[in-house]
Design an enzyme around this catalytic site. Structure first.
Site, PDB file in Angstrom:
ATOM      1  N   SER A 135     -28.727  43.344  -5.186  1.00 22.97           N
ATOM      2  CA  SER A 135     -29.188  41.961  -5.056  1.00 22.97           C
ATOM      3  C   SER A 135     -30.581  41.786  -5.654  1.00 22.97           C
ATOM      4  CB  SER A 135     -29.212  41.570  -3.572  1.00 22.97           C
ATOM      5  OG  SER A 135     -29.692  40.265  -3.406  1.00 22.97           O
TER       6      SER A 135
ATOM      7  N   GLU B  72     -19.054  31.610  -0.306  1.00 22.22           N
ATOM      8  CA  GLU B  72     -17.909  32.464  -0.591  1.00 22.22           C
ATOM      9  C   GLU B  72     -16.628  31.789  -0.115  1.00 22.22           C
ATOM     10  OE1 GLU B  72     -18.263  35.163  -2.337  1.00 22.22           O
ATOM     11  OE2 GLU B  72     -20.459  35.239  -2.270  1.00 22.22           O
TER      12      GLU B  72
END
Length: 341
Positions: free
Chosen positions: A16, A282
């Site tokens: 990330s 998501e």
């Protein structure tokens, strides 16, 4: 009497934010140790539910604190690991992702793991609401559906990593001409909405996709979603609504918007077309779906000095009880230290 040392587990996504966390793990662990935690780290893997499974494991093992380091997706996974449990550890976040909506709401420094970790030392806590979708899925920031939310699925992971939020903006502009309305029935605390919408947002915080005025009066701990229904797909009208969002959240009074506070909602499509639900960026399944707000479900470390009082309920009785509890905790610590001597 030997005082039991608190235990913390850092769960971090190594990829990330251009791998920024990997470069700062040692210093973050030192900071947490300095705050009195016996701290260890877990690096997530490509395995499905890696962060979620680890969060559940350490919670059941009795850890006092779980720190999620990564983007909103990593934080979501960790929340899903501890949310179903009866006894839940406190949580903290170190945001290193693309949009970091949850970090914006809690006023946690973004893209700087060391400064984010230091927030834990301020010992400022919020009893945060979280959302529940169906029976076994949870979200921390937003549930969404409609044409515009499809951009999250359309941005390639490599572009997210390289260009961050700019990738979302570029894809969003590309998708605007393709926005359409769909017929839905939405049950909520105050009644039923039935009609055509292009976008559905059920927000817990005020930050959605990096915009902090989409739900300008959202509270983090009142047990309510801010439900926003966009009733137009006209490109000019959509652009006008975006301008109103940027102009201090003035869109909430527009006739093309339904703006509702509710502790639950049920989304039911009224056509044969599939309606995908987006949970914290998501894919979270398809409608029909029931969403419930779990009030004050997880305690988070936050930078409350920087959070507007308007974003919190701050119940006076709760504050008084918390002050008494903190005083008692300090007195117990002092007593332990005197006995040890």
């Amino acid at each position: 009497m030997v005082k039991k040392q608190k235990r913390a587990r850092l769960i971090y996504n190594p990829t990330s934010g251009q791998e920024i966390m990997k470069k700062n793990v040692a210093e973050v662990l030192d900071i947490l140790e300095g705050f009195g935690y016996e701290t260890s780290a877990f690096q997530t893997t490509p395995e499905e539910n890696s962060a979620r499974n680890e969060a559940e494991r350490v919670a059941k093992a009795g850890f006092d604190l779980v720190i999620a380091a990564g983007g909103d997706g990593t934080i979501n996974e960790v929340v899903n690991g501890i949310a179903p449990l009866e006894k839940r550890p406190k949580m903290a976040i170190i945001p290193t992702g693309t949009t970091n909506d949850f970090a914006r709401a809690l006023k946690i420094p973004r893209g700087n793991p060391v400064e984010a970790a230091k927030i834990i030392g301020k010992n400022q806590l919020i009893h945060m609401d979280i959302g529940q979708a169906c029976e076994d899925t949870y979200f921390i920031n937003i549930a969404a559906a409609g044409s515009f939310t499809e951009l999250t699925y359309s941005v390639p992971s490599q572009l997210k990593t390289m260009f961050g939020y700019l990738a979302y903006l570029a894809k969003g502009v590309e998708l605007l001409p393709g926005i359409r309305t769909v017929p839905v029935r939405i049950k909520h605390e105050k009644g039923v909405f039935e009609g055509d919408v292009s976008m559905i947002f059920a927000a817990i915080t005020n930050s959605v996709g990096g915009f902090e005025q989409i739900a300008p009066d959202a509270k983090l701990d009142d047990g309510k979603f801010t439900l926003i229904l966009v009733k137009t797909a006209n490109l000019i009208e959509i652009l006008r609504l975006i301008r109103l969002v940027l102009d201090g959240g003035k869109h909430i009074g527009d006739k093309r918007i339904e703006y509702i506070k509710t502790d639950f909602l049920e989304i039911e499509p009224l056509s044969d077309k599939k309606m995908m639900i987006n949970l914290d960026g998501e894919y979270g399944g398809d409608a029909p779906i029931v969403l419930r707000n779990l009030k004050n479900h997880i305690t988070f470390f936050a930078n409350t000095d920087e959070i507007s009082d308007d974003a919190l309920v701050w119940d006076q009785e709760d504050l008084a009880l918390e002050a008494i509890a903190q005083k008692f905790a300090h007195e117990v610590e002092d007593l332990d230290e005197s006995i040890d001597k």
